[in-house]
Design a protein around this motif. Structure first.
Motif, PDB file in Angstrom:
ATOM      1  N   PHE A 245       0.830  -1.205   0.000  1.00  0.00           N
ATOM      2  CA  PHE A 245       0.000   0.000   0.000  1.00  0.00           C
ATOM      3  C   PHE A 245       0.865   1.256   0.000  1.00  0.00           C
ATOM      4  N   TYR A 246       1.837   1.328   0.915  1.00  0.00           N
ATOM      5  CA  TYR A 246       2.584   2.583   0.983  1.00  0.00           C
ATOM      6  C   TYR A 246       3.812   2.604   0.086  1.00  0.00           C
ATOM      7  N   GLN A 247       4.213   1.457  -0.464  1.00  0.00           N
ATOM      8  CA  GLN A 247       5.340   1.452  -1.383  1.00  0.00           C
ATOM      9  C   GLN A 247       4.918   1.714  -2.823  1.00  0.00           C
ATOM     10  N   LEU A 248       3.695   1.324  -3.198  1.00  0.00           N
ATOM     11  CA  LEU A 248       3.263   1.476  -4.587  1.00  0.00           C
ATOM     12  C   LEU A 248       1.871   2.101  -4.728  1.00  0.00           C
ATOM     13  N   ILE A 249       0.904   1.614  -3.959  1.00  0.00           N
ATOM     14  CA  ILE A 249      -0.477   2.057  -4.167  1.00  0.00           C
ATOM     15  C   ILE A 249      -0.661   3.527  -3.804  1.00  0.00           C
ATOM     16  N   LEU A 250      -0.206   3.922  -2.627  1.00  0.00           N
ATOM     17  CA  LEU A 250      -0.399   5.314  -2.214  1.00  0.00           C
ATOM     18  C   LEU A 250       0.378   6.308  -3.079  1.00  0.00           C
TER      19      LEU A 250
END
Length: 758
Positions: free
Chosen positions: A515-520
């Motif tokens: 989530f915080y490495q790519l999605i966000l």
């Protein structure tokens, strides 16, 4: 009156929501609302396009109805102090719905750019064989890990994010521009495609940064790009948004605001100040961040960069230097008070600016409270390591508010104010201050889409530099106008960006980190591009906030890209959370805003809140065994906790008359003292002497150059009996210097004095 009602233009200009009218006039009961809805229908009966019913009620105009009703009935309805809301979730606005039209394409494009960035990063690391492992920090230590080529891998990870931001922005922009080519494709499939690309890409990167090629994951990610084009789907949407309203003005302050501010202060400020002071007094991190640089003000005319290293910034040590005390317990009580005051400024400004952004009070309050929880670690020990706290970026929400308002309604005064806050931010903390400047320049570049000359960014930069120089000269004198000072001033940016100083490789294991490495990042890029692309046609304060916060989210993750711990991500994720909260609320409005049920929205909001709390409670740093997040905050002795915590004694330093006499013989009252001690900061504060070491604590000094600077020009070296060294090379270098250039000349109960050989 009939002429006014019959005029379509006049009627449309007077449309407003029932909720807004009820807030303005404090309607008393549901019966009054029903009465008004009937009158509103009568008032607008000549408008064929307006309909009466539960779904149409929020967009009916009530003021024409009041004009038609008898005065006595009008008066009886304006009573009471509150209103029961018909719907816990309001319908989406026209601005929100128009942004959703572009957002799916932009997210998909950003994920396509991420895939291209991943492929290029793999090629650079494994094919071109560049010397990515070079120690660009000169004699500073680089990352150490349990696998080879860690420095090269860390630098490749940073290159991936540079390409991700670049390619993602270009791809998102292209996707929006080519939206006509996607006509007839289901918007939902673009989100499905983006998610599939991200999941496959995470697996690919996990192997790529271990110098292995996962062909299956790469093929899966590439194929997932074409999911929206597999089937031609005709989609019909009948959503119609309500007009955007801003019932809460920026300067408005009501009783509910006062209550929430008091509650936020109670959550922020510590109750057990003595306990926190005792714990912080033995932690070297608090020394290097604030206390150590402040101690140099015991002497006069010292300049950072030339005489000492203030590694994190100049503003906090300069101000805290005015609070120095020879009583070490009082010193650290003031330290806790100083840090707590900066946190209060940050969290209150966050509430105030987010209130203006969301046009809500409770959601900004909860977000500000979450920011508190995310900055804590251990047993509520973040005051021991202040770089984990919001003191690093105290002015960021103030800068966000000014910048957003300037974008929506440009004025010279706002440009000057924005430049002043930016200069103050750089003076306060070099790293995050420069990030603030970068966000300002990026946001102002959107004005180019209005076919304006880029003079605003140039004026903003020029004014910021001028004000910053004035601040530095006022604080430290004209000596700051030197290349030596400039080099030391910019060192933190270079160390944390290209040199891998104290860097940590990213854990690419698929899971919550995805989530915080790519999605966000993909969401933030898509948000910025969606707002920027449509800016010329829809320039509102809400979109300005959305643009600025998206840029803040992306830029402020630079530290995490170097030191990629989960705790570091949380400590810099405040803007990500604000952007996600806006999109989450907007999604609720689109899906549930028109429903007549009260149970479904209430259950949905409750489930979302429960899930958020569960995530905060389960947060755990995957690379270090330390408690973070909400569980850690619950250990923090805030005012609301009503806990004084475990007993803590006063901060004391044991010195007898022989120790004091020895120091007084060789060091003048306004002189500098080169001391090696496990707690040299406490000894120096008690003696009222400025440090001679270039960095404090001296035992933690991390550069041979700093050791050389520390010994240069000093004739005395005082050794605290039993002192230790953090590094073996530091012990070897110090003992070699003492044996070659110094000789033992005097002793006291605690100290051993060395004088330079004649």
């Amino acid at each position: 009156m009939k002429g006014k009602i019959g005029s379509k233009g006049a009627t449309n200009t007077r449309l407003s929501t029932v909720a807004q009218f009820a807030i303005d006039h404090r309607l008393a009961s549901r019966g009054a609302i029903a009465h008004l809805s009937v009158a509103a229908a009568f008032a607008t009966r000549r408008e064929d396009k307006l309909s009466v019913g539960p779904s149409a009620l929020p967009v009916l105009s009530l003021r024409p109805a009041l004009e038609l009703m008898p005065k006595n009935e009008n008066r009886t309805m304006i009573a009471g102090s509150s209103i029961s809301l018909l719907h816990p979730i309001k319908p989406a606005t026209k601005s929100e719905l128009s942004l959703w039209r572009f957002y799916g394409y932009a997210v998909w494009g950003a994920c396509v750019g991420a895939l291209a960035a991943g492929i290029l990063a793999y090629l650079i690391l494994n094919v071109t064989r560049l010397d990515l492992g070079a120690n660009l920090a000169q004699d500073f230590p680089v990352i150490q890990s349990n696998f080879s080529d860690s420095a090269a891998i860390k630098r490749a990870e940073k290159l991936f994010y540079v390409f991700f931001y670049l390619f993602g922005a270009v791809s998102a922009f292209a996707a929006i521009r080519l939206q006509e080519c996607f006509h007839g494709r289901s918007p939902v499939l673009f989100y499905v495609s983006a998610l599939a690309v991200v999941l496959a890409l995470e697996t690919f990167l996990q192997d790529a940064f271990q110098q292995q090629l996962n062909v299956l994951a790469l093929v899966a990610a590439a194929c997932a790009i074409f999911v929206p084009f597999l089937k031609h789907v005709r989609t019909q949407t009948s959503f119609e948004g309500i007009p955007e309203l801003r019932p809460i003005t920026f300067s408005e302050f009501r009783r509910i605001d006062a209550a929430l501010v008091v509650a936020l202060l109670a959550l922020t400020l510590p109750l057990s100040v003595q306990r926190l002071a005792s714990e912080a007094s033995v932690n070297p991190h608090a020394v290097s961040f604030l206390v150590g640089p402040a101690l140099y003000q015991f002497a006069h005319g010292l300049v950072p960069g030339r005489d000492f290293l203030s590694f994190y910034g100049y503003g906090p040590p300069y101000l805290f230097g005015r609070l120095l005390s020879a009583d070490t317990n009082a010193l650290y009580l003031r330290y806790i008070g100083f840090v707590a005051a900066t946190l209060a400024i940050f969290h209150l400004s966050a509430y105030w600016v987010l209130r203006d952004f969301f046009q809500s009070r409770m959601l900004p309050f909860f977000l500000a409270a979450v920011f508190l929880a995310l900055c804590q670690y251990g047993d509520g020990e973040a005051f021991n390591g202040p770089s984990a706290l919001a003191i690093r970026y105290m002015f960021v929400f103030i800068a966000t508010g000014i910048l957003a308002r300037y974008l929506a309604q440009p004025s010279r005064w706002l440009l000057v104010a924005m430049s002043a806050v930016c200069a103050g931010s750089i003076f306060w903390n070099t790293e995050t201050g420069i990030y603030t400047w970068a966000v300002g320049c990026a946001a102002l570049s959107v004005r180019l889409l209005e076919r304006r000359w880029p003079w605003e960014a140039a004026a903003f930069t020029g004014l910021s530099v001028a004000i910053l120089v004035a601040l530095l000269v006022a604080a430290f004198g004209s000596a700051v106008l030197s290349t030596d000072f400039l080099h030391a001033f910019l060192a933190p940016i270079g160390l944390h960006s290209v040199s891998n100083w104290v860097g940590v490789p990213i854990d690419w294991q698929p899971g919550l980190g995805t989530f915080y490495q790519l999605i966000l990042p993909a969401m933030a890029i898509a948000t910025a591009i969606s707002v920027g692309t449509t800016w010329a046609n829809c320039r509102t304060i809400e979109r300005a906030y959305l643009l600025v916060l998206s840029l803040v989210a992306l830029v402020f993750m630079a530290k995490w890209m170097n030191r990629s711990l989960d705790a570091v991500w949380q400590q810099n994720a405040f803007a990500y959370l604000a952007v996600c909260a806006w999109w989450g609320r907007s999604a609720f409005r689109v899906v549930l805003g028109r429903t007549t049920s009260r149970i479904v929205p209430a259950l949905s909001l409750t489930a979302t809140a429960a899930l958020s709390v569960a995530v905060l409670l389960s947060a755990q740093d995957r690379q270090q065994k330390v408690m973070i997040g909400l569980r850690s905050y619950l250990k923090y002795p805030s005012i609301t906790s009503l806990r004084l915590g475990r007993g803590a004694g006063h901060v004391k330093v044991q010195l007898d008359s022989s120790d004091i006499d020895l120091v007084n013989k060789v060091v003048a009252r306004d002189g500098r003292m080169l001391l090696l001690s496990d707690q040299d900061w406490l000894v120096l504060a008690t003696l009222g002497r400025a440090p001679k070491s270039y960095f404090l604590p001296f035992r933690d000094i991390f550069s041979p150059e700093h050791v050389t600077r520390s010994f240069a020009g000093t004739n005395h070296f005082i050794l605290d009996r039993g002192a230790t060294y953090e590094y073996a090379w530091l012990k070897e270098m110090t003992e070699k210097t003492l044996s070659e250039d110094f000789e033992l000349t005097d002793e006291s109960t605690r100290f051993v004095l060395y004088r330079r050989k004649s």
